[in-house]
Write a protein that holds these residues in place. Structure first.
Motif, PDB file in Angstrom:
ATOM      1  N   GLY A 281       0.773  -1.230   0.000  1.00 59.34           N
ATOM      2  CA  GLY A 281       0.000   0.000   0.000  1.00 59.34           C
ATOM      3  C   GLY A 281       0.801   1.274   0.000  1.00 59.34           C
ATOM      4  O   GLY A 281       0.387   2.264  -0.629  1.00 59.34           O
ATOM      5  N   SER A 282       1.970   1.274   0.679  1.00 57.83           N
ATOM      6  CA  SER A 282       2.623   2.577   0.830  1.00 57.83           C
ATOM      7  C   SER A 282       4.148   2.566   0.839  1.00 57.83           C
ATOM      8  O   SER A 282       4.754   3.611   1.074  1.00 57.83           O
ATOM      9  N   MET A 283       4.787   1.444   0.609  1.00 58.99           N
ATOM     10  CA  MET A 283       6.248   1.437   0.578  1.00 58.99           C
ATOM     11  C   MET A 283       6.726   1.907  -0.791  1.00 58.99           C
ATOM     12  O   MET A 283       7.123   1.106  -1.644  1.00 58.99           O
TER      13      MET A 283
ATOM     14  N   ALA B 192      -2.949  -8.337  -9.404  1.00 60.11           N
ATOM     15  CA  ALA B 192      -2.959  -6.909  -9.754  1.00 60.11           C
ATOM     16  C   ALA B 192      -4.204  -6.209  -9.216  1.00 60.11           C
ATOM     17  O   ALA B 192      -4.125  -5.097  -8.680  1.00 60.11           O
ATOM     18  N   ARG B 193      -5.368  -6.830  -9.362  1.00 57.56           N
ATOM     19  CA  ARG B 193      -6.604  -6.199  -8.889  1.00 57.56           C
ATOM     20  C   ARG B 193      -6.596  -6.057  -7.369  1.00 57.56           C
ATOM     21  O   ARG B 193      -6.968  -5.020  -6.822  1.00 57.56           O
ATOM     22  N   GLU B 194      -6.129  -7.104  -6.688  1.00 57.11           N
ATOM     23  CA  GLU B 194      -6.066  -7.064  -5.233  1.00 57.11           C
ATOM     24  C   GLU B 194      -5.056  -6.025  -4.757  1.00 57.11           C
ATOM     25  O   GLU B 194      -5.289  -5.320  -3.758  1.00 57.11           O
ATOM     26  N   ALA B 195      -3.928  -5.917  -5.472  1.00 59.14           N
ATOM     27  CA  ALA B 195      -2.917  -4.928  -5.101  1.00 59.14           C
ATOM     28  C   ALA B 195      -3.476  -3.513  -5.221  1.00 59.14           C
ATOM     29  O   ALA B 195      -3.220  -2.651  -4.362  1.00 59.14           O
ATOM     30  N   GLU B 196      -4.249  -3.269  -6.267  1.00 58.85           N
ATOM     31  CA  GLU B 196      -4.851  -1.941  -6.446  1.00 58.85           C
ATOM     32  C   GLU B 196      -5.808  -1.629  -5.302  1.00 58.85           C
ATOM     33  O   GLU B 196      -5.841  -0.513  -4.772  1.00 58.85           O
ATOM     34  N   THR B 197      -6.579  -2.631  -4.890  1.00 63.67           N
ATOM     35  CA  THR B 197      -7.527  -2.442  -3.788  1.00 63.67           C
ATOM     36  C   THR B 197      -6.804  -2.159  -2.480  1.00 63.67           C
ATOM     37  O   THR B 197      -7.162  -1.245  -1.723  1.00 63.67           O
ATOM     38  N   ILE B 198      -5.762  -2.939  -2.217  1.00 64.36           N
ATOM     39  CA  ILE B 198      -4.985  -2.761  -0.984  1.00 64.36           C
ATOM     40  C   ILE B 198      -4.365  -1.369  -0.941  1.00 64.36           C
ATOM     41  O   ILE B 198      -4.434  -0.666   0.076  1.00 64.36           O
ATOM     42  N   GLN B 199      -3.767  -0.954  -2.047  1.00 66.25           N
ATOM     43  CA  GLN B 199      -3.126   0.360  -2.086  1.00 66.25           C
ATOM     44  C   GLN B 199      -4.145   1.480  -1.905  1.00 66.25           C
ATOM     45  O   GLN B 199      -3.908   2.442  -1.150  1.00 66.25           O
TER      46      GLN B 199
END
Length: 347
Positions: free
Chosen positions: A249-251, A269-276
């Motif tokens: 999310g923020s590193m 990729a979709r999950e990463a976008e949601t987490i970020q």
């Protein structure tokens, strides 16, 4: 396979040194001393050298933007001398937020800078001749149009205990991993999943190996994750949710996040976008909850002894030489006892 872990000191670095001595007695082979933008790593590495006898002491990691290659060579030689030849130099490029925001240095050509830093640093450690180097990022000595024109090529004053202190590099991107496979002694990949490593980094590792100097020997890899052993240990992996959410999310800036990109290459990729999105909006709990269970399990080592042993075999098959762990003690255990149990399973 050897066992390594990153030091956790929570500001009590003196107390952490006593813990490292205990971990050494339990069988830990290598301790990585972190450096971000708090305490510097080399000071504590020297202190650990005096408090321990056998364990390898590594920097995990020193940014190639925060120190010159000459200073890195001096640091490696100094810690190696204090420890009797136990220094491991972990390097990395960090990211533009820290490099430009904390160190005030332009974040430019990180892969090239890392490669040239390793070459120049090794030249200083060999001490066979004065170092004269003309690269894209590193030039020694500076010419008149770059400086005063009075600089001369020099050798390091003191001879190192070992002219070949192991150099490890933290890398995740394909170009950087290829460079590591070609030039470094070891590789420090975070959130390494053995079953997914081939499709993620296989080509980069193969390309780098083709150009690798045989004198370096095989590439060492230090990778792993949060470790808990026992019938109820699988619940311990939930402790890794917040770390995954933090890094994804923020590193790094939203447009420049190595961990976000890695998880995307893993197929999330979709999950990463949601987490970020959730993390940056301030909802850290929701971001952690959005970490997929399969990703959480794949990046941790938590379960019964037979489960952990199977995971060890998977890491070994993927080329991991140093299983890097974050031990989570179960009832009545200490971190040292977890390391001792793992040592028996690894052996």
């Amino acid at each position: 396979m050897k066992i390594s872990m990153q030091l956790r000191y929570d500001n009590d670095i003196v107390g952490a040194a006593s813990q490292v001595a205990e971990l050494e007695r339990a069988g830990l082979d290598l301790i990585w001393v972190p450096e971000a933008y708090g305490y510097d790593a080399p000071s504590f590495m020297g202190y650990l050298a005096a408090r321990t006898e056998r364990i390898g002491i590594g920097s995990g990691i020193l940014s190639v933007f925060s120190r010159t290659p000459a200073l890195l060579a001096m640091t490696a030689a100094g810690v190696d001398a204090l420890s009797g030849g136990r220094c491991h130099l972990g390097l990395g490029s960090s990211g533009p937020q820290v490099v430009e925001g904390f160190h005030g240095v332009p974040y430019a050509a990180p892969v090239t800078r890392t490669r040239e830093t390793i070459e120049v640093m090794r030249a200083f450690l060999r001490r066979d001749k004065a170092v004269d180097y003309s690269g894209r990022c590193v030039r020694l000595p500076l010419s008149a149009d770059q400086g005063s024109g009075l600089g001369i090529a020099m050798k390091m004053l003191t001879p190192p205990v070992r002219p070949s202190v192991p150099v490890w590099v933290a890398a995740l991107g394909p170009k950087n991993v290829r460079m590591v496979a070609e030039t470094a002694d070891g590789w420090l990949p975070m959130f390494f999943v053995p079953e997914w490593s081939g499709r993620t980094w296989g080509q980069a590792l193969r390309d780098g190996a083709v150009a690798r100097d045989p004198r370096l020997g095989p590439l060492q890899i230090s990778a792993g994750g949060l470790l808990a052993i026992g019938p109820d240990a699988a619940r311990a992996r939930e402790l890794a949710r917040s770390q995954l959410a933090l890094f994804i999310g923020s590193m790094g800036a939203p447009s420049h996040n190595y961990y976000y990109n890695l998880v995307s290459r893993y197929g999330y990729a979709r999950e990463a976008e949601t987490i970020q999105r959730l993390f940056l909006s301030g909802d850290k709990a929701a971001a952690a909850a959005a970490v997929p269970p399969a990703l959480l399990e794949a990046t941790t080592i938590c379960g019964t002894e037979s489960y952990v042993k199977d995971r060890i075999d998977a890491y070994r098959e993927a080329g991991v030489t140093h299983l890097q762990i974050v031990p989570v003690p179960q009832d009545g255990e200490s971190e040292a006892s977890v390391v001792g149990r793992l040592k028996d399973l690894v052996d």
